[in-house]
Design an enzyme around this catalytic site. Structure first.
Site, PDB file in Angstrom:
ATOM      1  N   CYS A   1      -0.428   3.813   2.940  1.00  0.00           N
ATOM      2  CA  CYS A   1       0.484   3.272   3.783  1.00  0.00           C
ATOM      3  C   CYS A   1       1.472   3.494   4.267  1.00  0.00           C
ATOM      4  CB  CYS A   1       0.257   1.811   4.501  1.00  0.00           C
ATOM      5  SG  CYS A   1      -1.177   1.363   3.961  1.00  0.00           S
TER       6      CYS A   1
ATOM      7  N   CYS B   1       0.602  -0.778   0.380  1.00  0.00           N
ATOM      8  CA  CYS B   1       0.750  -0.139   0.043  1.00  0.00           C
ATOM      9  C   CYS B   1       0.761   1.601  -0.179  1.00  0.00           C
ATOM     10  CB  CYS B   1      -0.953   0.156   1.460  1.00  0.00           C
ATOM     11  SG  CYS B   1      -1.737   1.010   1.830  1.00  0.00           S
TER      12      CYS B   1
END
Length: 148
Positions: free
Chosen positions: A71, A68
């Site tokens: 993230c 991600c």
């Protein structure tokens, strides 16, 4: 968890390195200058209860994934918030791909998903990345009722 695990943390005040247990009561302080230390640890399905739910400080949970991009953007911002709020919060990072039970329990639909837990109960939730000042404000508002 039978063995006491620890992480090494550099004190933002004096720079000394300290070993901090991942699961403990209280709030970690520097062994040298006695200032609060940022408390950032990893947890998963098997140790989340001990590490996060039994903490006696509010816990910011970062539910993230290695693949991600947002993230990876939010991680340094959260670590800055943990440093800024040292002694007031514990940051617990959970890789959703390695912790499917926690992903299901917290109904993670997108990552990053951020939670603030107070004594194991979710009191705030946010999805998506944000800059450190926005995250800090969100965390401080979320824990204000506990401290007040």
């Amino acid at each position: 968890m039978n063995t006491i695990q620890a992480v090494t943390v550099s004190c933002p005040n004096c720079g000394r390195r300290n070993r901090t247990p991942v699961a403990a009561k209280g709030r970690p302080t520097c062994g040298h200058c006695k200032q609060p230390l940022p408390w950032t640890v990893d947890a998963g399905d098997d140790d989340f209860t001990e590490i996060a739910e039994q903490a006696d400080v509010p816990v910011v949970v970062d539910l993230w994934a290695t693949w991600c991009g947002p993230c990876r953007t939010v991680s340094p911002a959260l670590e800055q918030v943990a440093t800024d709020l040292a002694g007031r919060i514990k940051l617990v990072k959970v890789d959703v791909d390695r912790s499917p039970r926690l992903s299901q329990r917290f109904e993670v639909q997108a990552v990053p998903t951020l939670l603030v837990l107070d004594k194991g109960r979710a009191v705030a939730r946010q999805t998506g990345a944000a800059p450190a000042p926005v995250l800090r404000q969100w965390v401080e508002q979320s824990i204000m009722t506990r401290e007040g």
